[in-house]
Design an enzyme around this catalytic site. Sequence first.
Site, PDB file in Angstrom:
ATOM      1  N   HIS A 165      14.310  51.666  16.733  1.00 32.48           N
ATOM      2  CA  HIS A 165      13.085  52.219  17.318  1.00 32.48           C
ATOM      3  C   HIS A 165      11.831  51.845  16.548  1.00 32.48           C
ATOM      4  CE1 HIS A 165      13.586  55.060  14.035  1.00 32.48           C
ATOM      5  NE2 HIS A 165      12.322  55.365  14.190  1.00 32.48           N
TER       6      HIS A 165
HETATM    7  C1  UD1 Z   1       7.644  58.067  15.158  1.00 32.17           C
HETATM    8  C2  UD1 Z   1       7.242  57.759  13.726  1.00 32.17           C
HETATM    9  C3  UD1 Z   1       8.369  57.024  13.014  1.00 32.17           C
HETATM   10  C4  UD1 Z   1       9.667  57.802  13.123  1.00 32.17           C
HETATM   11  C5  UD1 Z   1       9.963  58.131  14.576  1.00 32.17           C
HETATM   12  C6  UD1 Z   1      11.169  59.016  14.676  1.00 32.17           C
HETATM   13  C7  UD1 Z   1       4.859  57.346  13.252  1.00 32.17           C
HETATM   14  C8  UD1 Z   1       3.829  56.315  13.021  1.00 32.17           C
HETATM   15  N1  UD1 Z   1       6.055  56.905  13.669  1.00 32.17           N
HETATM   16  O1  UD1 Z   1       7.841  56.829  15.823  1.00 32.17           O
HETATM   17  O2  UD1 Z   1       8.044  56.877  11.648  1.00 32.17           O
HETATM   18  O3  UD1 Z   1      10.701  57.018  12.595  1.00 32.17           O
HETATM   19  O4  UD1 Z   1       8.842  58.824  15.157  1.00 32.17           O
HETATM   20  O5  UD1 Z   1      11.804  58.907  15.900  1.00 32.17           O
HETATM   21  O6  UD1 Z   1       4.612  58.516  13.072  1.00 32.17           O
HETATM   22  N2  UD1 Z   1       8.081  58.780  23.425  1.00 32.17           N
HETATM   23  C9  UD1 Z   1       8.614  59.509  24.455  1.00 32.17           C
HETATM   24  N3  UD1 Z   1       8.947  60.815  24.210  1.00 32.17           N
HETATM   25  C10 UD1 Z   1       8.753  61.414  23.026  1.00 32.17           C
HETATM   26  C11 UD1 Z   1       8.196  60.660  21.980  1.00 32.17           C
HETATM   27  C12 UD1 Z   1       7.868  59.355  22.195  1.00 32.17           C
HETATM   28  O7  UD1 Z   1       8.822  59.015  25.557  1.00 32.17           O
HETATM   29  O8  UD1 Z   1       9.082  62.600  22.879  1.00 32.17           O
HETATM   30  C13 UD1 Z   1       7.757  57.342  23.652  1.00 32.17           C
HETATM   31  C14 UD1 Z   1       6.345  57.111  24.154  1.00 32.17           C
HETATM   32  O9  UD1 Z   1       6.379  56.017  25.002  1.00 32.17           O
HETATM   33  C15 UD1 Z   1       5.613  56.753  22.875  1.00 32.17           C
HETATM   34  C16 UD1 Z   1       6.654  56.024  22.075  1.00 32.17           C
HETATM   35  O10 UD1 Z   1       7.887  56.660  22.393  1.00 32.17           O
HETATM   36  O11 UD1 Z   1       4.484  55.959  23.110  1.00 32.17           O
HETATM   37  C17 UD1 Z   1       6.443  56.076  20.563  1.00 32.17           C
HETATM   38  O12 UD1 Z   1       6.307  57.407  20.095  1.00 32.17           O
HETATM   39  P1  UD1 Z   1       5.522  57.714  18.704  1.00 32.17           P
HETATM   40  O13 UD1 Z   1       5.647  59.130  18.348  1.00 32.17           O
HETATM   41  O14 UD1 Z   1       4.156  57.112  18.742  1.00 32.17           O
HETATM   42  O15 UD1 Z   1       6.285  56.851  17.677  1.00 32.17           O
HETATM   43  P2  UD1 Z   1       7.824  56.724  17.386  1.00 32.17           P
HETATM   44  O16 UD1 Z   1       8.226  55.320  17.714  1.00 32.17           O
HETATM   45  O17 UD1 Z   1       8.557  57.837  18.017  1.00 32.17           O
HETATM   46  N1  UDP Z   2      19.435  61.206  15.909  1.00 32.05           N
HETATM   47  C1  UDP Z   2      19.884  62.040  16.946  1.00 32.05           C
HETATM   48  N2  UDP Z   2      20.170  61.480  18.153  1.00 32.05           N
HETATM   49  C2  UDP Z   2      20.049  60.151  18.399  1.00 32.05           C
HETATM   50  C3  UDP Z   2      19.588  59.311  17.349  1.00 32.05           C
HETATM   51  C4  UDP Z   2      19.284  59.882  16.121  1.00 32.05           C
HETATM   52  O1  UDP Z   2      20.023  63.239  16.748  1.00 32.05           O
HETATM   53  O2  UDP Z   2      20.331  59.721  19.520  1.00 32.05           O
HETATM   54  C5  UDP Z   2      19.096  61.811  14.601  1.00 32.05           C
HETATM   55  C6  UDP Z   2      19.852  61.243  13.426  1.00 32.05           C
HETATM   56  O3  UDP Z   2      21.037  61.980  13.195  1.00 32.05           O
HETATM   57  C7  UDP Z   2      18.856  61.378  12.288  1.00 32.05           C
HETATM   58  C8  UDP Z   2      17.505  61.330  12.962  1.00 32.05           C
HETATM   59  O4  UDP Z   2      17.742  61.519  14.351  1.00 32.05           O
HETATM   60  O5  UDP Z   2      18.985  62.623  11.632  1.00 32.05           O
HETATM   61  C9  UDP Z   2      16.831  60.005  12.732  1.00 32.05           C
HETATM   62  O6  UDP Z   2      15.700  59.931  13.528  1.00 32.05           O
HETATM   63  P1  UDP Z   2      14.987  58.559  13.873  1.00 32.05           P
HETATM   64  O7  UDP Z   2      15.940  57.444  13.770  1.00 32.05           O
HETATM   65  O8  UDP Z   2      14.295  58.769  15.178  1.00 32.05           O
HETATM   66  O9  UDP Z   2      13.826  58.471  12.794  1.00 32.05           O
HETATM   67  P2  UDP Z   2      13.735  57.961  11.271  1.00 32.05           P
HETATM   68  O10 UDP Z   2      14.795  58.628  10.484  1.00 32.05           O
HETATM   69  O11 UDP Z   2      13.843  56.471  11.283  1.00 32.05           O
HETATM   70  O12 UDP Z   2      12.355  58.354  10.873  1.00 32.05           O
END
Ligand code: UD1
Ligand code: UDP
Length: 373
Positions: free
Chosen positions: A205
Amino acid sequence: MKIAIILGTRPEIIKMSPIIRECEKQGIEYYILHTGQHYSYDMDKIFFEQLKLPEAKYNLDVGSGLHGKQTAKMLTGIEEILIKERPDVVLVQGDTNTVLAGALAASKLQIKIGHVEAGLRSFDRTMPEETNRIVADHTSDYLFAPTETSRKYLLNEGVSYDKIFVTGNTVVDAAYQNLEISKNGTDILEKLGLQEKEYFAATAHRAENVDSKERLGGILNGLSQIYKEFGLPIIFPAHPRTVKMIEEFGFKLPEGTRLIDPLGYLEFLQLESGARLILTDSGGVQEEACILKVPCITLRDNTERPETVDVGANLIAGCGEKILECTRIMMKSDCEWENPYGNGNAAELTLQNTVTGYSIEYSKTVSPEQMQY
Ligand code: UD1
Ligand code: UDP
């Protein structure tokens, strides 16, 4: 003592859950301030339900958007609430925009800040997370570093020794607290028709991967190659960002790769622990693979979790040809490494240190005088 727990994304909810449980256990006054950075049911509410967390007292509903706009909305909302509530300490966790906004808002109001998972460094300033964690660390009063490596990085940047507490990572607490519970719930392996150790699990992601046609294409190609060689299905619970980008780039999924909706934490823990090997660009998943003794391949060019590589649990493959090569190596692993992230009492230590300000650590092996960093 009144604590404001600020969170906004899936990993923050999971990694803050042991701290929330510990506040409940110790009768510490706290409330949850949710920025709403994540908002889809399977990226947000499902974790509150599964982990039996109380509802957030405040939810800013900031949603998705450009970094500046998203962070600005959070800053405005958090500031208003902090002025009204005046907590003694704000706790933030990790490296998201939520952490950046939480730390900045509290710092300007001179409210003490505790950064859970402090001192991680990828040394890659192109990652938004690196900026976020550096700012959070340098505005914090209590830096809860998971390992001695993180302490070393912080000391190298001039952070005072007295502010750093090596606690382990609350990801261990969460995994230990919930793995058994997860086995008594839905059997995700049965539901997906999988046999233990006869499949791979994958997630991706990171913006720098999935927003790049070349890198996301490289990951899918890597998955295709390992399916051809090992013949094991690859289960890929996909972040909404990844689904969106696969569609936008018009990629077809390679044979053997099954894209599914994001899983709840309890199901995902089962999927991880039953996997033969995990491929990921996630920070938390690298840690969990290491804790659960499942070999990991990191689909990035670097990691801020070098401990996982040092103990032999993880290889950094990038997004190209090295994916297959690294998988071949890790398929031979005996999975006999040590967990470098603590004993599962990081939340307890974090709160003890927050409340007393007195340094209680799980691995204080060296005194400041002995430090040669
Ligand atoms: C964010 C964090 C990243 C973290 C990740 C965990 C920042 C800069 N990035 O990335 O460090 O690893 O969360 O998962 O803070 N979206 C949905 N539903 C949601 C959330 C997001 O559909 O509930 C989609 C939207 O299209 C959105 C995209 O995901 O534009 C990205 O979401 P965003 O919160 O900006 O960044 P993440 O990639 O989730
Ligand atoms: N996770 C989850 N369901 C999923 C994928 C990940 O519950 O389908 C959990 C996973 O166990 C971990 C956390 O989400 O604890 C990691 O989140 P993510 O990879 O979104 O973010 P990051 O750790 O890279 O910031």
